[in-house]
Write an enzyme that holds these catalytic residues in place. Structure first.
Site, PDB file in Angstrom:
ATOM      1  CB  THR A  14      17.637  18.203  94.293  1.00 51.75           C
ATOM      2  OG1 THR A  14      18.908  17.741  93.811  1.00 51.75           O
ATOM      3  CG2 THR A  14      17.697  18.220  95.817  1.00 51.75           C
ATOM      4  CG  ASP A  75      18.897  24.316  85.453  1.00 50.67           C
ATOM      5  OD1 ASP A  75      19.227  23.139  85.703  1.00 50.67           O
ATOM      6  OD2 ASP A  75      19.026  24.828  84.333  1.00 50.67           O
TER       7      ASP A  75
END
EC number: 3.6.1.66
Length: 204
Positions: A14, A75
């Site tokens: 991320t 996600d």
């Protein structure tokens, strides 16, 4: 059986500093060093799947292949029953303006869509988070967390982010945006997925 994590460094796939700090804090008791995608100069891969697990797999495997390190990605989004699961993987896309993200616009879009369908109350919805831990050899483990609840209008609360001001979790009468951060973090979709990940891969 879930494959245990036995390395000393975990890549979090991320570029979100908040997610990185959260994971570093959670894994501190296990002596794991956490590094982020930005630190490794990794590009953000295109998310081309139509499921949360599909997109999480794209990010985790791309990062593991590029670095040779085990990589964790997530996600997440909101699914609304009366909208056939929308916005789902397009949760963030509904907020895109071309000049950053506007979640008030996204929440208004969701509300307007429900009104257009004369959707009955309670308007059920779920926040969903899928974590994928991928190894360089191609193996992965999947952990999913769900926070069920319903949507309210007008929106309430100033804390949180995203769709939090319109989401009331099951068993509560306040929105995520009206909760203390620690209270939300105990019951959120992300917290539930992380709990499964830690238990599965670290025995914690």
């Amino acid at each position: 059986m879930t494959r245990a994590f036995d390395g000393d460094t975990l890549l979090i796939a991320t570029h979100n500093k908040g997610k990185l700090e959260e994971m570093a804090h959670l894994l501190q008791p296990f002596g794991v060093k956490v590094v982020g995608a930005a630190e490794m100069n990794l590009p953000e891969p295109e998310e081309t799947e139509d499921t949360f697990v599909g997109n999480a797999r794209i990010k985790a495997h791309a990062a593991a292949r590029a670095t040779g390190l085990p990589a964790l990605s997530d996600d997440s989004g909101i699914t609304i029953d009366a909208l056939d699961g929308a916005p789902g993987v397009y949760t963030a896309d509904w907020a895109e303006t071309g000049n950053g993200r506007d979640f008030l616009m996204a929440m208004t879009r969701a509300h307007d869509a429900l009104e257009a369908k004369s959707a009955p109350h309670p308007r059920l919805a779920q926040f969903r988070c899928t974590l994928v831990l991928a190894w360089p050899d191609g193996h992965d483990e999947v952990f999913e967390g769900v926070a069920p609840g319903h949507l309210v209008w007008p929106i309430r609360g100033a804390a949180g982010f995203g769709y939090d001001p319109m989401f009331v979790p099951e068993g509560y009468d306040v929105t995520f945006a009206e909760m203390d951060r620690w209270e939300k973090n105990k019951i959120s979709h992300r917290a539930r997925a992380v709990e499964k990940f830690v238990k599965g891969c670290f025995g914690g």
